[in-house]
Design a protein around this motif. Structure first.
Motif, mmCIF file in Angstrom:
data_model
loop_
_atom_site.group_PDB
_atom_site.id
_atom_site.type_symbol
_atom_site.label_atom_id
_atom_site.label_comp_id
_atom_site.label_asym_id
_atom_site.label_seq_id
_atom_site.Cartn_x
_atom_site.Cartn_y
_atom_site.Cartn_z
ATOM 1 N N UNK A 53 0.642 -1.150 -0.178
ATOM 2 C CA UNK A 53 0.254 0.132 0.248
ATOM 3 C C UNK A 53 0.873 0.887 0.023
ATOM 4 N N UNK A 54 1.986 1.599 0.025
ATOM 5 C CA UNK A 54 2.826 2.271 -0.105
ATOM 6 C C UNK A 54 2.987 2.612 -1.446
ATOM 7 N N UNK A 55 3.600 4.440 -2.063
ATOM 8 C CA UNK A 55 3.580 4.207 -3.266
ATOM 9 C C UNK A 55 5.197 4.484 -3.100
ATOM 10 N N UNK A 56 4.859 3.693 -4.842
ATOM 11 C CA UNK A 56 6.762 3.990 -5.542
ATOM 12 C C UNK A 56 6.741 4.704 -5.479
ATOM 13 N N UNK A 57 5.585 5.734 -6.809
ATOM 14 C CA UNK A 57 5.791 7.086 -8.059
ATOM 15 C C UNK A 57 4.721 7.042 -7.798
ATOM 16 N N UNK A 58 4.607 8.277 -7.807
ATOM 17 C CA UNK A 58 3.301 9.757 -7.974
ATOM 18 C C UNK A 58 3.902 10.655 -9.280
ATOM 19 N N UNK A 59 2.606 10.536 -9.605
ATOM 20 C CA UNK A 59 2.536 11.768 -10.286
ATOM 21 C C UNK A 59 0.835 12.883 -9.625
ATOM 22 N N UNK A 60 1.284 14.261 -9.838
ATOM 23 C CA UNK A 60 -0.410 14.935 -9.536
ATOM 24 C C UNK A 60 0.453 16.044 -10.295
ATOM 25 N N UNK A 61 -1.155 16.132 -10.771
ATOM 26 C CA UNK A 61 -1.705 16.220 -11.891
ATOM 27 C C UNK A 61 -2.569 17.511 -11.497
ATOM 28 N N UNK A 62 -1.837 19.117 -11.016
ATOM 29 C CA UNK A 62 -2.898 20.198 -10.471
ATOM 30 C C UNK A 62 -3.863 20.527 -11.602
ATOM 31 N N UNK A 63 -4.734 21.044 -12.077
ATOM 32 C CA UNK A 63 -5.798 21.623 -13.404
ATOM 33 C C UNK A 63 -4.858 22.640 -13.006
#
Length: 182
Positions: free
Chosen positions: A122-132
């Motif tokens: 359940x831990x993040x390995x990678x992440x992408x933030x997509x702000x509006x």
């Protein structure tokens, strides 16, 4: 019959990691998966050094079939009981990696979609933030001061948030590194 049941159980060290700390217990169960299936937000700790170190600590113990659980563990069982039987329960639980799209839309904050590559714990390995209102940012464990579990893969609500690996990789490739400062 109860004696026979007990003979098939082993003692597991379990952790509820909530970021700034965690709660630990010993749970007697038939398998590590059974522990994760019965309690929400729990991981079974298999690291021999950690198990040996905590062997001498006075942790609460519970049998998975007991009607009453130690404080904290009872709430995690109740949360799991509320999920059981709902469509999608446990569908993602046995995967090594899951890709999710989750919306963050808290009052006062700009809405952001998070694309996450999540491991089996359940831990993040990678992440992408997509702000509006801006460019996508990518980040990984070196960018996060803490990395507690962000999802419980037995949660049936996650099934509707799953995306494909190719969708995640496409956004990852286009996003700028979080530490680039722009």
């Amino acid at each position: 019959m109860a004696g026979k049941d007990v003979a098939h159980k082993r003692r597991f060290l379990v952790l509820h990691d909530y970021g700034m700390g965690g709660s630990w217990w010993w749970v007697r169960a038939r398998s590590a998966r059974e522990v994760r299936e019965v309690f929400a937000w729990i991981e079974v700790v298999a690291d021999p050094e950690t198990v040996a170190r905590l062997e001498t600590e006075e942790l609460k113990e519970a049998d998975i079939d007991a009607l009453r659980m130690p404080a904290g563990l009872d709430e995690l069982r109740a949360e799991r009981d509320a999920q059981r039987g709902r469509e999608g329960f446990g569908v993602l639980a046995d995967r090594d990696v899951v890709y999710l799209r989750r919306r963050w839309d808290e009052e006062g904050d700009e809405p952001v979609d998070y694309l996450m590559e999540v491991g089996s714990d359940g831990r993040r390995l990678r992440q992408v933030e997509l702000p509006e209102s801006g460019a996508a940012l990518r980040s990984g464990p070196d960018d996060w001061p803490l990395n507690p579990p962000v999802v419980d893969l037995f949660d049936p609500a996650l099934v509707g948030q799953e995306i494909s690996r190719s969708d995640f990789e496409e956004q990852w490739a286009q996003a700028r590194p979080a530490d680039s400062g722009h």
